[in-house]
Design a protein around this motif. Sequence first.
Motif, PDB file in Angstrom:
ATOM      1  N   LEU A  70       0.843  -1.185   0.000  1.00  0.00           N
ATOM      2  CA  LEU A  70       0.000   0.000   0.000  1.00  0.00           C
ATOM      3  C   LEU A  70       0.883   1.240   0.000  1.00  0.00           C
ATOM      4  CD1 LEU A  70      -2.887   1.107   0.123  1.00  0.00           C
ATOM      5  CD2 LEU A  70      -2.717   1.081   2.622  1.00  0.00           C
ATOM      6  N   CYS A  71       0.719   2.104  -1.018  1.00  0.00           N
ATOM      7  CA  CYS A  71       1.601   3.260  -1.203  1.00  0.00           C
ATOM      8  C   CYS A  71       0.804   4.554  -1.264  1.00  0.00           C
ATOM      9  CB  CYS A  71       2.418   3.119  -2.492  1.00  0.00           C
ATOM     10  SG  CYS A  71       3.662   1.810  -2.459  1.00  0.00           S
ATOM     11  N   LEU A  72       1.470   5.617  -0.865  1.00  0.00           N
ATOM     12  CA  LEU A  72       1.005   6.979  -1.076  1.00  0.00           C
ATOM     13  C   LEU A  72       1.710   7.494  -2.329  1.00  0.00           C
ATOM     14  CD1 LEU A  72      -0.289   9.717  -0.295  1.00  0.00           C
ATOM     15  CD2 LEU A  72       1.673  10.074   1.223  1.00  0.00           C
ATOM     16  N   THR A  73       0.945   7.832  -3.353  1.00  0.00           N
ATOM     17  CA  THR A  73       1.505   8.195  -4.656  1.00  0.00           C
ATOM     18  C   THR A  73       1.297   9.680  -4.913  1.00  0.00           C
ATOM     19  OG1 THR A  73       0.998   5.984  -5.486  1.00  0.00           O
ATOM     20  CG2 THR A  73       1.493   7.672  -7.120  1.00  0.00           C
ATOM     21  N   PHE A  74       2.364  10.365  -5.347  1.00  0.00           N
ATOM     22  CA  PHE A  74       2.295  11.773  -5.773  1.00  0.00           C
ATOM     23  C   PHE A  74       2.622  11.829  -7.267  1.00  0.00           C
ATOM     24  CE2 PHE A  74       3.604  11.973  -1.294  1.00  0.00           C
ATOM     25  CZ  PHE A  74       2.610  12.806  -0.773  1.00  0.00           C
ATOM     26  N   THR A  75       1.756  12.471  -8.035  1.00  0.00           N
ATOM     27  CA  THR A  75       1.974  12.669  -9.469  1.00  0.00           C
ATOM     28  C   THR A  75       2.113  14.161  -9.729  1.00  0.00           C
ATOM     29  OG1 THR A  75       0.637  10.715  -9.979  1.00  0.00           O
ATOM     30  CG2 THR A  75       1.095  12.241 -11.791  1.00  0.00           C
ATOM     31  N   LEU A  76       3.274  14.594 -10.226  1.00  0.00           N
ATOM     32  CA  LEU A  76       3.523  15.995 -10.542  1.00  0.00           C
ATOM     33  C   LEU A  76       3.201  16.222 -12.010  1.00  0.00           C
ATOM     34  CD1 LEU A  76       5.554  15.180  -8.124  1.00  0.00           C
ATOM     35  CD2 LEU A  76       6.630  17.380  -8.633  1.00  0.00           C
ATOM     36  N   ARG A  77       2.346  17.229 -12.298  1.00  0.00           N
ATOM     37  CA  ARG A  77       1.881  17.479 -13.663  1.00  0.00           C
ATOM     38  C   ARG A  77       2.008  18.957 -14.002  1.00  0.00           C
ATOM     39  NH1 ARG A  77      -3.330  14.600 -15.641  1.00  0.00           N
ATOM     40  NH2 ARG A  77      -1.939  14.423 -17.442  1.00  0.00           N
ATOM     41  N   SER A  78       2.131  19.232 -15.309  1.00  0.00           N
ATOM     42  CA  SER A  78       2.194  20.598 -15.823  1.00  0.00           C
ATOM     43  C   SER A  78       0.845  20.941 -16.453  1.00  0.00           C
ATOM     44  CB  SER A  78       3.309  20.732 -16.866  1.00  0.00           C
ATOM     45  OG  SER A  78       3.312  22.019 -17.435  1.00  0.00           O
ATOM     46  N   ASP A  79       0.266  22.039 -15.983  1.00  0.00           N
ATOM     47  CA  ASP A  79      -1.031  22.495 -16.494  1.00  0.00           C
ATOM     48  C   ASP A  79      -0.810  23.242 -17.804  1.00  0.00           C
ATOM     49  OD1 ASP A  79      -3.633  23.222 -16.843  1.00  0.00           O
ATOM     50  OD2 ASP A  79      -3.685  24.682 -15.209  1.00  0.00           O
ATOM     51  N   ARG A  80      -1.354  22.686 -18.912  1.00  0.00           N
ATOM     52  CA  ARG A  80      -1.157  23.281 -20.220  1.00  0.00           C
ATOM     53  C   ARG A  80      -2.488  23.402 -20.945  1.00  0.00           C
ATOM     54  NH1 ARG A  80       3.732  20.296 -23.223  1.00  0.00           N
ATOM     55  NH2 ARG A  80       2.052  18.798 -23.589  1.00  0.00           N
ATOM     56  N   VAL A  81      -2.553  24.337 -21.905  1.00  0.00           N
ATOM     57  CA  VAL A  81      -3.790  24.585 -22.645  1.00  0.00           C
ATOM     58  C   VAL A  81      -4.110  23.421 -23.565  1.00  0.00           C
ATOM     59  CG1 VAL A  81      -4.931  26.140 -24.280  1.00  0.00           C
ATOM     60  CG2 VAL A  81      -3.409  27.073 -22.514  1.00  0.00           C
ATOM     61  N   LEU A  82      -3.099  22.864 -24.224  1.00  0.00           N
ATOM     62  CA  LEU A  82      -3.310  21.776 -25.175  1.00  0.00           C
ATOM     63  C   LEU A  82      -3.290  20.403 -24.523  1.00  0.00           C
ATOM     64  CD1 LEU A  82      -1.118  23.085 -28.140  1.00  0.00           C
ATOM     65  CD2 LEU A  82      -3.583  23.339 -27.786  1.00  0.00           C
ATOM     66  N   GLY A  83      -3.351  20.340 -23.200  1.00  0.00           N
ATOM     67  CA  GLY A  83      -3.353  19.046 -22.501  1.00  0.00           C
ATOM     68  C   GLY A  83      -2.262  18.978 -21.461  1.00  0.00           C
ATOM     69  N   ASP A  84      -2.594  18.550 -20.241  1.00  0.00           N
ATOM     70  CA  ASP A  84      -1.610  18.453 -19.170  1.00  0.00           C
ATOM     71  C   ASP A  84      -0.617  17.327 -19.453  1.00  0.00           C
ATOM     72  OD1 ASP A  84      -3.232  20.362 -18.179  1.00  0.00           O
ATOM     73  OD2 ASP A  84      -3.996  19.216 -16.485  1.00  0.00           O
ATOM     74  N   ASP A  86       2.614  14.845 -17.675  1.00  0.00           N
ATOM     75  CA  ASP A  86       3.247  14.361 -16.453  1.00  0.00           C
ATOM     76  C   ASP A  86       4.718  14.781 -16.410  1.00  0.00           C
ATOM     77  OD1 ASP A  86       0.850  13.209 -15.854  1.00  0.00           O
ATOM     78  OD2 ASP A  86       1.444  11.162 -16.374  1.00  0.00           O
ATOM     79  N   ILE A  87       5.143  15.192 -15.217  1.00  0.00           N
ATOM     80  CA  ILE A  87       6.547  15.550 -14.991  1.00  0.00           C
ATOM     81  C   ILE A  87       7.290  14.410 -14.302  1.00  0.00           C
ATOM     82  CG2 ILE A  87       8.078  17.200 -13.848  1.00  0.00           C
ATOM     83  CD1 ILE A  87       5.807  19.237 -14.016  1.00  0.00           C
ATOM     84  N   GLY A  88       6.646  13.766 -13.310  1.00  0.00           N
ATOM     85  CA  GLY A  88       7.281  12.661 -12.598  1.00  0.00           C
ATOM     86  C   GLY A  88       6.369  12.138 -11.496  1.00  0.00           C
TER      87      GLY A  88
END
Length: 243
Positions: A70-84, A86-88
């Motif tokens: 059981l894991c706690l997951t963090f997803t870092l994303r870039s908010d963009r107009v043409l679609g977000d 993933d960064i890591g």
Amino acid sequence: MAYRTLDITIISAEGLDDVNLVTKMDVYVVASISGVRKLTRADKHGGTKPKWNHHMNYFVAESALQKPDLCLTFTLRSDRVLGDKDIGYVYVPLPDLLAGNTTSERVVEYPVQKPPEEPKGTLKFSYKYDGKFTPPHTAAPAKAHEPVTAYPASVDSSKAGAAAQAKVQEPVTVHPPNISVSTTVAQPARVAMAYPRPPYTYPPQQAAGGFGYPPLPQEYPVPAMAVYGYPQPQVQKPKKKKG
């Protein structure tokens, strides 16, 4: 079942991979445990060094904290107009967060991974566990349309016969009334149509030979019609010759 509250504060990140070619990145974080997702706001000015200081909490079962997968997951994303994009990702096993003193807040850093590339950047967050608690159990709702057994009041045996006493001692089962809703649509009342009365006629009068109707009124005399034509030509007598 006992539960514990996991308080998390996502503080900041540093050294992230820049996935935007022209504009600066607007980075936000998605945290999830067993499919329960929570989001932070997007930092419009941080770029590869965003800051959030966003607080969130989870209610985790005590038995689930002992599972190593059981894991706690963090997803870092870039908010963009043409679609977000993933960064890591950051994966934190929940049993690792239970090590040491968990009642006080602890600040930790984990590397940001993006397979198959090497980890690039770090994510900083704080966490702590609150005490155990058990959610209150709600009472089961009462069953509807159950028959109710009722007993009538006692009757003096000196005033009732043996047959009446036997009926009094028997329990009576009372069922709730079944209310049925009629779906028949009321038909409009029919209006009686009356035909016009026939014109008034003279009553029959008794004649010499029996019953009959009075004679018709005398017709008006028809005036003589004038005859139009040309006058007849006059025939002149031949004149007598003299001598």
